[in-house]
Design a protein around this motif. Structure first.
Motif, PDB file in Angstrom:
ATOM      1  N   ARG A 326       0.816  -1.212   0.000  1.00 41.36           N
ATOM      2  CA  ARG A 326       0.000   0.000   0.000  1.00 41.36           C
ATOM      3  C   ARG A 326       0.854   1.269   0.000  1.00 41.36           C
ATOM      4  O   ARG A 326       1.902   1.295   0.654  1.00 41.36           O
ATOM      5  CB  ARG A 326      -0.838   0.072   1.293  1.00 41.36           C
ATOM      6  N   PRO A 327       0.384   2.344  -0.665  1.00 46.28           N
ATOM      7  CA  PRO A 327       1.063   3.628  -0.503  1.00 46.28           C
ATOM      8  C   PRO A 327       0.563   4.345   0.756  1.00 46.28           C
ATOM      9  O   PRO A 327      -0.650   4.468   0.957  1.00 46.28           O
ATOM     10  CB  PRO A 327       0.645   4.417  -1.755  1.00 46.28           C
ATOM     11  N   TYR A 328       1.489   4.756   1.601  1.00 43.50           N
ATOM     12  CA  TYR A 328       1.156   5.574   2.789  1.00 43.50           C
ATOM     13  C   TYR A 328       2.171   6.716   2.816  1.00 43.50           C
ATOM     14  O   TYR A 328       3.236   6.574   3.446  1.00 43.50           O
ATOM     15  CB  TYR A 328       1.320   4.782   4.085  1.00 43.50           C
ATOM     16  N   PRO A 329       1.896   7.827   2.139  1.00 41.36           N
ATOM     17  CA  PRO A 329       2.896   8.910   2.127  1.00 41.36           C
ATOM     18  C   PRO A 329       3.143   9.443   3.543  1.00 41.36           C
ATOM     19  O   PRO A 329       2.194   9.831   4.231  1.00 41.36           O
ATOM     20  CB  PRO A 329       2.268   9.985   1.238  1.00 41.36           C
ATOM     21  N   ILE A 330       4.393   9.446   3.946  1.00 42.13           N
ATOM     22  CA  ILE A 330       4.710   9.826   5.333  1.00 42.13           C
ATOM     23  C   ILE A 330       4.658  11.346   5.486  1.00 42.13           C
ATOM     24  O   ILE A 330       4.719  12.091   4.498  1.00 42.13           O
ATOM     25  CB  ILE A 330       6.075   9.249   5.755  1.00 42.13           C
ATOM     26  N   SER A 331       4.526  11.802   6.728  1.00 42.87           N
ATOM     27  CA  SER A 331       4.408  13.239   6.953  1.00 42.87           C
ATOM     28  C   SER A 331       5.019  13.628   8.298  1.00 42.87           C
ATOM     29  O   SER A 331       5.811  12.871   8.858  1.00 42.87           O
ATOM     30  CB  SER A 331       2.933  13.647   6.849  1.00 42.87           C
ATOM     31  N   ILE A 332       4.609  14.770   8.801  1.00 40.40           N
ATOM     32  CA  ILE A 332       5.176  15.312  10.040  1.00 40.40           C
ATOM     33  C   ILE A 332       4.047  15.575  11.038  1.00 40.40           C
ATOM     34  O   ILE A 332       2.872  15.551  10.670  1.00 40.40           O
ATOM     35  CB  ILE A 332       5.926  16.632   9.770  1.00 40.40           C
ATOM     36  N   GLU A 333       4.428  15.842  12.276  1.00 42.04           N
ATOM     37  CA  GLU A 333       3.398  16.191  13.274  1.00 42.04           C
ATOM     38  C   GLU A 333       2.798  17.547  12.903  1.00 42.04           C
ATOM     39  O   GLU A 333       3.484  18.409  12.331  1.00 42.04           O
ATOM     40  CB  GLU A 333       4.004  16.234  14.677  1.00 42.04           C
ATOM     41  N   TRP A 334       1.530  17.708  13.236  1.00 45.56           N
ATOM     42  CA  TRP A 334       0.873  19.002  12.994  1.00 45.56           C
ATOM     43  C   TRP A 334      -0.060  19.280  14.139  1.00 45.56           C
ATOM     44  O   TRP A 334      -0.874  18.421  14.465  1.00 45.56           O
ATOM     45  CB  TRP A 334       0.079  18.955  11.673  1.00 45.56           C
ATOM     46  N   PRO A 335       0.048  20.436  14.777  1.00 49.23           N
ATOM     47  CA  PRO A 335       1.029  21.488  14.528  1.00 49.23           C
ATOM     48  C   PRO A 335       2.402  21.074  15.034  1.00 49.23           C
ATOM     49  O   PRO A 335       2.511  20.194  15.895  1.00 49.23           O
ATOM     50  CB  PRO A 335       0.475  22.666  15.347  1.00 49.23           C
ATOM     51  N   SER A 336       3.428  21.754  14.551  1.00 45.75           N
ATOM     52  CA  SER A 336       4.774  21.434  15.012  1.00 45.75           C
ATOM     53  C   SER A 336       4.916  21.853  16.473  1.00 45.75           C
ATOM     54  O   SER A 336       4.400  22.885  16.889  1.00 45.75           O
ATOM     55  CB  SER A 336       5.789  22.213  14.180  1.00 45.75           C
ATOM     56  N   ARG A 337       5.640  21.018  17.223  1.00 48.12           N
ATOM     57  CA  ARG A 337       5.815  21.356  18.650  1.00 48.12           C
ATOM     58  C   ARG A 337       6.627  22.634  18.820  1.00 48.12           C
ATOM     59  O   ARG A 337       6.639  23.240  19.864  1.00 48.12           O
ATOM     60  CB  ARG A 337       6.444  20.194  19.401  1.00 48.12           C
ATOM     61  N   TRP A 338       7.336  23.064  17.754  1.00 51.77           N
ATOM     62  CA  TRP A 338       8.177  24.259  17.886  1.00 51.77           C
ATOM     63  C   TRP A 338       7.417  25.536  17.568  1.00 51.77           C
ATOM     64  O   TRP A 338       7.919  26.624  17.791  1.00 51.77           O
ATOM     65  CB  TRP A 338       9.403  24.163  16.951  1.00 51.77           C
ATOM     66  N   PRO A 450      15.109  22.835  16.888  1.00 50.52           N
ATOM     67  CA  PRO A 450      14.649  24.222  17.046  1.00 50.52           C
ATOM     68  C   PRO A 450      15.473  25.225  16.229  1.00 50.52           C
ATOM     69  O   PRO A 450      14.939  26.216  15.724  1.00 50.52           O
ATOM     70  CB  PRO A 450      14.821  24.506  18.546  1.00 50.52           C
ATOM     71  N   GLU A 451      16.773  24.923  16.061  1.00 55.06           N
ATOM     72  CA  GLU A 451      17.620  25.829  15.250  1.00 55.06           C
ATOM     73  C   GLU A 451      17.174  25.795  13.796  1.00 55.06           C
ATOM     74  O   GLU A 451      17.164  26.816  13.097  1.00 55.06           O
ATOM     75  CB  GLU A 451      19.086  25.379  15.300  1.00 55.06           C
ATOM     76  N   LEU A 455      15.567  28.813  11.309  1.00 55.93           N
ATOM     77  CA  LEU A 455      16.038  29.138   9.955  1.00 55.93           C
ATOM     78  C   LEU A 455      14.882  29.156   8.951  1.00 55.93           C
ATOM     79  O   LEU A 455      14.810  30.033   8.087  1.00 55.93           O
ATOM     80  CB  LEU A 455      17.040  28.088   9.487  1.00 55.93           C
ATOM     81  N   TYR A 456      14.004  28.137   9.064  1.00 56.71           N
ATOM     82  CA  TYR A 456      12.852  28.103   8.151  1.00 56.71           C
ATOM     83  C   TYR A 456      12.033  29.390   8.279  1.00 56.71           C
ATOM     84  O   TYR A 456      11.547  29.938   7.305  1.00 56.71           O
ATOM     85  CB  TYR A 456      11.931  26.922   8.459  1.00 56.71           C
ATOM     86  N   ARG A 457      11.861  29.827   9.514  1.00 55.54           N
ATOM     87  CA  ARG A 457      11.043  31.033   9.726  1.00 55.54           C
ATOM     88  C   ARG A 457      11.717  32.285   9.177  1.00 55.54           C
ATOM     89  O   ARG A 457      11.057  33.274   8.880  1.00 55.54           O
ATOM     90  CB  ARG A 457      10.739  31.214  11.227  1.00 55.54           C
ATOM     91  N   ALA A 480       5.335  23.836   7.788  1.00 57.62           N
ATOM     92  CA  ALA A 480       4.807  23.879   9.162  1.00 57.62           C
ATOM     93  C   ALA A 480       5.320  25.113   9.912  1.00 57.62           C
ATOM     94  O   ALA A 480       4.633  25.650  10.785  1.00 57.62           O
ATOM     95  CB  ALA A 480       5.213  22.614   9.904  1.00 57.62           C
ATOM     96  N   ALA A 481       6.537  25.554   9.558  1.00 58.47           N
ATOM     97  CA  ALA A 481       7.126  26.693  10.278  1.00 58.47           C
ATOM     98  C   ALA A 481       6.483  28.019   9.872  1.00 58.47           C
ATOM     99  O   ALA A 481       6.574  29.003  10.601  1.00 58.47           O
ATOM    100  CB  ALA A 481       8.632  26.740  10.026  1.00 58.47           C
TER     101      ALA A 481
END
Ligand code: F6P
Length: 583
Positions: A326-338, A450-451, A455-457, A480-481
């Protein structure tokens, strides 16, 4: 469905034909049940008669009903609730080579906890916090042993959530053959279409087999039951599913292959192709990032092994065992804990420019990777050169920040690559730098999450240039940032993420001039267009977050588990009824 009336009337007739028809019907039932497992969850109509009716209907529709009732976005709480309801508190064991936190002793003697630069860890760690299970991993840190108990266990706590980390110790030869050798000099280049040839050494393969067995033993030791739920992660453990299946035939084994699965011609150059495929087919479900990788895998299996492939059902039947693909595209937590602990984007913007001694109005392009040849860094630097060549005088300063976490540095190909990147950065800075201004800033060191978030922000653009990448979670973390709905994602079309993140500016990283043009478009994009694109990207990642990834896999596993348990009961009951009927 036609099999069921025949099944019951055959049993009721009590004739000798009954045995044959009933046996055929049971296999029809098996096929039906496994095919049901592949469909979208919904209450399942059951047409046959008591006494099985109530039981089957109850069990299968319970899952679907609870699932339907659990509306709303996927979150840690919903995942926790799903596990509690469907898995009745059964413990989830994750097996992944990389540990979520590494205890390192600094030269000063101080012990620090590092969080590795790994998409796998980024994705799975929040899932483990929600599940409170056990994570079995290689204890690779210089202070890991002294930070664990006698069995290699350490509790990882976050607020009121915690899970157990079980470390497995490897000696030098094991690590060299299994991790550096077979996993990263054979399988990694085999599966990625980038600039490296796979190297197959028999001694590495032997260590890979040995170490896979050691990890399988550790999982069994942690399981404490004969039907554990095990989430096997990635190309380090292709043989483990079969090893587990042999010891625990009733286990639910979900294997997720984080990297691409290449086409069948390419995969067939692996001298151990059959063993790897057979190893993986010990799984109940094998997940890939995209439908294309599922297809490639099924083709490899079809070409190499004697099996039945269900192309509609996306499954493989071998020796009466079914493995779903099966395809299960992986992702990240939302919202980000940071998102609540790191300063807002405007502050990060000002601080990062000040830290880098850049004028406040500098346009910043950020890239974050492991130092790996699959990430397209050489091509990226050539693109930066084109961009700087054409950057108009009056457009204000521009700077490119590259975070490149050291990775797999014992492998010569990685060392050579690191040297090439560092010398190219120097060359560009000599060519375009001026007094107090370096257009390319390379941080060739580990960055804590967190660093990176900061940078993303601070960035105007995040450029992901992978030449081939199963998913790439940097792209999703950047999104997410950006709760200010600003910033532009420039994304390689050769990442799994490009399938989902269609409002990014999608590029071919090999097309240096083409990407340079796109970077100029991104650097001059209006705030309104940035907002429109970012808003849409954010809603995509928010909905398709990592809790959904894990939840969908575990719900599929739950249905499979229920059906397998039911099949065992049905088969026992059938045997008893047949015995009574016949004799
Ligand atoms: O992308 C494959 C992968 O195993 C990831 O899952 C992880 O992000 C990355 O490689 C890390 O590599 P390593 O564990 O070798 O540092």
């Amino acid at each position: 469905m036609a099999a069921f009336p025949r099944f019951f009337s055959a049993l009721n007739s009590g004739s000798s034909e009954a045995a044959r028809v009933a046996a055929a019907s049971v296999s029809g039932l098996t096929a039906l049940l496994s095919s049901l497992a592949t469909r979208t969850p919904r209450p399942i109509p059951v047409h046959f008669q008591a006494p099985l009716e109530g039981e089957l209907e109850q069990e299968l529709s319970d899952t679907a009903q609870v699932e339907l009732a659990a509306q709303g976005p996927w979150s840690a709480a919903r995942l926790r609730e799903t596990l509690r309801t469907h898995l009745k508190g059964d413990r989830v064991i994750v097996l992944a080579n990389r540990e979520p936190c590494i205890h390192q002793r600094r030269p000063s003697g101080e012990v620090v906890v590092q969080h590795p630069a790994s998409g796998l860890v980024t994705a799975l760690e929040p899932v483990m916090r929600a599940c409170s299970g056990v994570w079995v991993a290689h204890g690779s840190g210089s202070a890991d042993r002294e930070s664990s108990d006698a069995r290699g266990r350490v509790e990882v706590a976050h607020g009121d959530a915690s899970y157990l980390l079980r470390r497995v110790w490897l000696n030098e030869q094991e690590e060299a053959g299994y991790y550096y050798g077979f996993a990263n000099e054979a399988l990694w280049p085999l599966c990625h279409l980038a600039h490296a040839h796979p190297v197959f050494r028999r001694s590495d393969w032997q260590q890979y087999q040995r170490v896979n067995q050691r990890f399988a033993d550790a999982v069994i030791a942690e399981a404490g039951c004969d039907d554990p739920i095990v989430l096997v992660q990635d190309y380090h453990f292709a043989l483990v599913p079969r090893m587990l299946r042999r010891r625990c035939p009733r286990a639910t084994i979900l294997t997720f292959w984080h990297i691409p699965w290449p086409n069948t011609e390419r995969f067939s150059i692996c001298p151990y192709e059959d063993e790897i495929l057979e190893g993986l087919l010990g799984s109940s479900i094998i997940g890939f990032q995209t439908p294309q990788y599922c297809h490639n895998f099924l083709e490899s299996v079809d070409r190499a092994l004697e099996v039945r492939i269900g192309r509609q059902e996306l499954d493989v039947v071998r020796q009466q065992r079914t493995t779903l693909v099966r395809p299960y595209p992986i992702s990240i937590e939302w919202p980000s804990r940071w998102s609540t602990t790191i300063p807002d984007p405007a502050t990060c913007r000002a601080e990062v420019r000040a830290d880098l001694s850049l004028p406040p109005e500098t346009k910043l392009v950020v890239s974050v990777d492991r130092m790996d040849y699959t990430k397209g860094m050489e091509e990226r630097l050539l693109t930066i050169e084109r961009t700087l060549e054409c950057w108009p005088e009056g457009a204000g300063p521009i700077a490119f920040v590259q975070v490149a976490a050291p990775s797999r540095t014992r492998i010569e190909r990685y060392r050579e690559f690191g040297e090439k990147v560092r010398s190219e950065v120097d060359r560009l800075n000599q060519r375009f730098g001026r007094q107090g201004y370096r257009p390319v800033v390379l941080f060739n060191r580990h960055y804590e999450p967190p660093e990176v978030f900061r940078l993303y922000r601070a960035a105007d653009i995040c450029y992901v240039s992978s030449l081939h990448d199963g998913m790439n979670l940097v792209a999703k973390e950047f999104i997410a940032a950006r709760d200010d709905e600003r910033g532009v994602l420039v994304l390689s079309r050769f990442t799994g993420a490009a399938r989902e993140l269609t409002e990014a500016l999608v590029v071919n990283p090999y097309d240096l001039e083409g990407v340079a043009d796109t970077l100029r478009v991104a650097l001059t994009m209006s705030p309104i267009e940035q907002r429109e694109r970012m808003r849409s990207l954010r809603s995509q990642v928010a909905e398709y977050n990592v809790y959904r990834w894990a939840g969908r896999m575990l719900l599929d596993a739950t249905r499979l588990r229920q059906r397998e348990r039911l099949q065992v009961r049905l088969a026992g009951r059938t045997r008893r009824r047949l015995a009574r009927t016949i004799g």
